[in-house]
Design a protein around this motif. Structure first.
Motif, mmCIF file in Angstrom:
data_model
loop_
_atom_site.group_PDB
_atom_site.id
_atom_site.type_symbol
_atom_site.label_atom_id
_atom_site.label_comp_id
_atom_site.label_asym_id
_atom_site.label_seq_id
_atom_site.Cartn_x
_atom_site.Cartn_y
_atom_site.Cartn_z
ATOM 1 N N SER A 1 0.801 -1.223 0.000
ATOM 2 C CA SER A 1 0.000 0.000 0.000
ATOM 3 C C SER A 1 0.829 1.266 0.000
ATOM 4 O O SER A 1 1.587 1.543 0.941
ATOM 5 C CB SER A 1 -0.976 0.032 1.183
ATOM 6 O OG SER A 1 -1.576 1.296 1.305
ATOM 7 N N VAL A 2 0.659 2.023 -1.069
ATOM 8 C CA VAL A 2 1.280 3.343 -1.175
ATOM 9 C C VAL A 2 0.776 4.274 -0.072
ATOM 10 O O VAL A 2 1.584 4.909 0.624
ATOM 11 C CB VAL A 2 1.038 3.940 -2.581
ATOM 12 C CG1 VAL A 2 1.362 5.427 -2.607
ATOM 13 C CG2 VAL A 2 1.890 3.197 -3.622
ATOM 14 N N PRO A 3 -0.549 4.394 0.147
ATOM 15 C CA PRO A 3 -1.013 5.295 1.213
ATOM 16 C C PRO A 3 -0.477 4.919 2.595
ATOM 17 O O PRO A 3 -0.140 5.793 3.395
ATOM 18 C CB PRO A 3 -2.539 5.152 1.155
ATOM 19 C CG PRO A 3 -2.832 4.743 -0.245
ATOM 20 C CD PRO A 3 -1.688 3.858 -0.626
ATOM 21 N N ARG A 4 -0.395 3.628 2.906
ATOM 22 C CA ARG A 4 0.141 3.214 4.201
ATOM 23 C C ARG A 4 1.584 3.685 4.355
ATOM 24 O O ARG A 4 1.995 4.157 5.408
ATOM 25 C CB ARG A 4 0.061 1.695 4.356
ATOM 26 C CG ARG A 4 0.417 1.252 5.780
ATOM 27 C CD ARG A 4 0.839 -0.230 5.884
ATOM 28 N NE ARG A 4 0.209 -1.130 4.974
ATOM 29 C CZ ARG A 4 -0.713 -2.041 5.302
ATOM 30 N NH1 ARG A 4 -1.169 -2.115 6.542
ATOM 31 N NH2 ARG A 4 -1.192 -2.853 4.396
ATOM 32 N N SER A 5 2.361 3.563 3.277
ATOM 33 C CA SER A 5 3.771 3.952 3.350
ATOM 34 C C SER A 5 3.929 5.461 3.513
ATOM 35 O O SER A 5 4.886 5.928 4.133
ATOM 36 C CB SER A 5 4.519 3.472 2.103
ATOM 37 O OG SER A 5 4.230 4.272 0.961
ATOM 38 N N ILE A 6 3.009 6.217 2.961
ATOM 39 C CA ILE A 6 3.051 7.671 3.117
ATOM 40 C C ILE A 6 2.689 8.053 4.552
ATOM 41 O O ILE A 6 3.298 8.955 5.145
ATOM 42 C CB ILE A 6 2.105 8.345 2.096
ATOM 43 C CG1 ILE A 6 2.669 8.173 0.675
ATOM 44 C CG2 ILE A 6 1.905 9.822 2.414
ATOM 45 C CD1 ILE A 6 1.737 8.635 -0.426
ATOM 46 N N LYS A 7 1.743 7.329 5.140
ATOM 47 C CA LYS A 7 1.340 7.589 6.518
ATOM 48 C C LYS A 7 2.393 7.118 7.512
ATOM 49 O O LYS A 7 2.626 7.762 8.545
ATOM 50 C CB LYS A 7 0.005 6.904 6.804
ATOM 51 C CG LYS A 7 -0.538 7.177 8.188
ATOM 52 C CD LYS A 7 -1.882 6.511 8.391
ATOM 53 C CE LYS A 7 -2.447 6.803 9.787
ATOM 54 N NZ LYS A 7 -3.765 6.143 9.987
ATOM 55 N N ILE B 1 -14.293 6.243 -6.992
ATOM 56 C CA ILE B 1 -13.108 6.091 -7.826
ATOM 57 C C ILE B 1 -12.234 7.325 -7.626
ATOM 58 O O ILE B 1 -12.722 8.454 -7.673
ATOM 59 C CB ILE B 1 -13.492 5.961 -9.310
ATOM 60 C CG1 ILE B 1 -14.261 4.655 -9.556
ATOM 61 C CG2 ILE B 1 -12.255 6.016 -10.199
ATOM 62 C CD1 ILE B 1 -14.745 4.488 -10.983
ATOM 63 N N ASN B 2 -10.951 7.096 -7.391
ATOM 64 C CA ASN B 2 -10.017 8.215 -7.273
ATOM 65 C C ASN B 2 -9.789 8.829 -8.654
ATOM 66 O O ASN B 2 -9.299 8.157 -9.556
ATOM 67 C CB ASN B 2 -8.684 7.755 -6.674
ATOM 68 C CG ASN B 2 -8.842 7.222 -5.260
ATOM 69 O OD1 ASN B 2 -9.504 7.853 -4.440
ATOM 70 N ND2 ASN B 2 -8.255 6.079 -4.971
ATOM 71 N N PRO C 1 -10.981 12.872 -5.509
ATOM 72 C CA PRO C 1 -9.678 13.391 -5.953
ATOM 73 C C PRO C 1 -8.702 12.261 -6.256
ATOM 74 O O PRO C 1 -8.847 11.143 -5.734
ATOM 75 C CB PRO C 1 -9.201 14.221 -4.758
ATOM 76 C CG PRO C 1 -9.900 13.615 -3.579
ATOM 77 C CD PRO C 1 -11.226 13.158 -4.079
ATOM 78 N N ASN C 2 -7.712 12.544 -7.098
ATOM 79 C CA ASN C 2 -6.655 11.573 -7.330
ATOM 80 C C ASN C 2 -5.905 11.307 -6.026
ATOM 81 O O ASN C 2 -5.796 12.182 -5.160
ATOM 82 C CB ASN C 2 -5.677 12.080 -8.395
ATOM 83 C CG ASN C 2 -6.260 12.010 -9.787
ATOM 84 O OD1 ASN C 2 -6.945 11.053 -10.126
ATOM 85 N ND2 ASN C 2 -6.015 13.020 -10.604
ATOM 86 N N ARG C 3 -5.364 10.119 -5.892
ATOM 87 C CA ARG C 3 -4.682 9.713 -4.669
ATOM 88 C C ARG C 3 -3.191 10.035 -4.756
ATOM 89 O O ARG C 3 -2.547 9.764 -5.769
ATOM 90 C CB ARG C 3 -4.888 8.206 -4.450
ATOM 91 C CG ARG C 3 -4.561 7.727 -3.062
ATOM 92 C CD ARG C 3 -4.971 6.278 -2.876
ATOM 93 N NE ARG C 3 -4.232 5.380 -3.768
ATOM 94 C CZ ARG C 3 -4.307 4.058 -3.718
ATOM 95 N NH1 ARG C 3 -5.121 3.490 -2.851
ATOM 96 N NH2 ARG C 3 -3.612 3.312 -4.542
ATOM 97 N N LEU C 4 -2.657 10.605 -3.699
ATOM 98 C CA LEU C 4 -1.244 10.977 -3.650
ATOM 99 C C LEU C 4 -0.353 9.758 -3.876
ATOM 100 O O LEU C 4 -0.556 8.703 -3.272
ATOM 101 C CB LEU C 4 -0.929 11.597 -2.281
ATOM 102 C CG LEU C 4 0.471 12.174 -2.083
ATOM 103 C CD1 LEU C 4 0.706 13.369 -3.004
ATOM 104 C CD2 LEU C 4 0.673 12.585 -0.617
ATOM 105 N N GLY C 5 0.625 9.892 -4.767
ATOM 106 C CA GLY C 5 1.580 8.817 -5.016
ATOM 107 C C GLY C 5 1.161 7.827 -6.077
ATOM 108 O O GLY C 5 1.922 6.917 -6.419
#
Length: 327
Positions: free
Chosen positions: A87-93, A210-211, A283-287
């Motif tokens: 998960s990209v979002p998990r890694s950003i958090k 949908i992002n 919105p589009n998702r960061l990363g």
């Protein structure tokens, strides 16, 4: 190419989605399978069909603990390293934990596997390594700059594998997974993959988000294609085919809008009301990478890869499993 049967195979992260499917498959082929998992993201119920097999061993442990790695590797012929925090979002958090598991844990396994003199170390790499590279299709030798901490960790895995191959002589193969989906993929949690998450929401008649505008595209890859690639990576006797990385994909792309349309089409067979569930665009998702499409020419040429399941063919099977197991 050797037949993969009657070997001892360590599958790290074996209680996860991909790992548990690999456990089942290689047990069915007459191998002894050791699963190493700390159940941070994996589930015991994914292994329910393995526990009755006398050739299956579960070791509850953590790849961040070197002694756990050494214990799991006793008598092992091959390693299929799937353990990671995805998960990209998990890694950003939480970049620190992502790095601890995906880099330090990976290095522990690679070092322990080298000491154990395994025949080959096959590991889950990631299409996120392509980063901001805009060219399509993605070719293994051309990557961009990573767009997330997760992507950095998976690229570091490739660098470590290459160095260990050159320095210590261990054979490694990295498989850059492209949006894998299929049975046992967890629909729950903040970082659930898009396909099982959408399926669960559709089955509950909940609107799905949908992002972006839905035109981002992905090379969705059914789990059986991934199993085939893992087996080929273990089995090849072609010396030019090892100590490198391969795209693991179908070699086609579909937009998120396409995906939702297919899901509704296959699910409405079970419940016609699903066809009318609302789709929201956020919105589009960061990363996130805008588009992802793999060239699978290298895998075809050097490993004999021949993926059997397109997105639509895989979804037919997966949706049936979701309906019967998750509803």
């Amino acid at each position: 190419m050797r037949e993969i049967t009657n070997y001892t195979i360590l599958i790290t992260g074996g209680a996860g989605f991909i790992g548990s499917n690999l456990c089942e498959y290689f047990l069915s082929r007459g191998n002894r399978v050791i699963c190493l998992d700390n159940f941070a993201t994996g589930h015991r119920h994914n292994l329910k069909d393995c526990f009755s097999n006398s050739n299956f061993t579960l070791i509850e442990g953590d790849i961040r603990n070197y002694e756990d790695c050494q214990k799991a590797l006793q008598g092992v012929d091959y390693v299929l390293h799937q353990a990671a925090l995805g998960s990209v979002p998990r890694s950003i958090k939480d970049p620190i934990t992502t790095n601890d598991v995906n880099v330090s844990g990976f290095l522990n396994m690679l070092q322990a596997a080298t000491e154990a003199q395994v025949k080959r170390f096959v590991y889950a790499a990631s299409s996120s390594t392509y980063g901001d590279s805009v060219g399509l299709p993605k070719v293994e030798e051309v990557i961009g700059k990573p767009l997330s901490p997760y992507a950095i960790t998976k690229y570091v895995n490739e660098l470590y594998a290459e160095i260990f191959s050159k320095t210590y002589g261990i054979e490694t193969i990295g498989l850059r997974y492209f949006n894998v989906f299929g049975q046992k993929q967890d629909p729950n949690g903040a970082y659930a993959a898009v396909i099982p998450k959408f399926v669960m929401q559709l089955m509950k008649h909940e609107s799905i988000t949908i992002n972006g505008d839905g035109n981002y595209s992905r090379d969705f890859t059914y789990i059986d294609n991934v199993i085939q690639m893992n087996e080929l990576a273990m089995a090849t006797d072609n010396i030019t085919a090892v100590n490198t990385v391969y795209n693991t994909a179908f070699g086609d792309r579909n937009t998120l809008n396409d995906l939702v349309a297919y899901l509704k089409y296959y699910l409405k067979v079970y419940d016609p009301a699903i066809a009318n569930v609302t789709v929201i665009h956020g919105p589009n998702r960061l990363g996130d990478i805008p588009h992802s499409l793999a060239s699978i020419d290298k895998a075809k040429e050097l490993l004999g890869y021949n993926p059997k399941y397109s997105l639509q063919e895989g979804l037919k099977i997966a949706v049936d499993w979701y309906w019967n197991n998750l509803k």
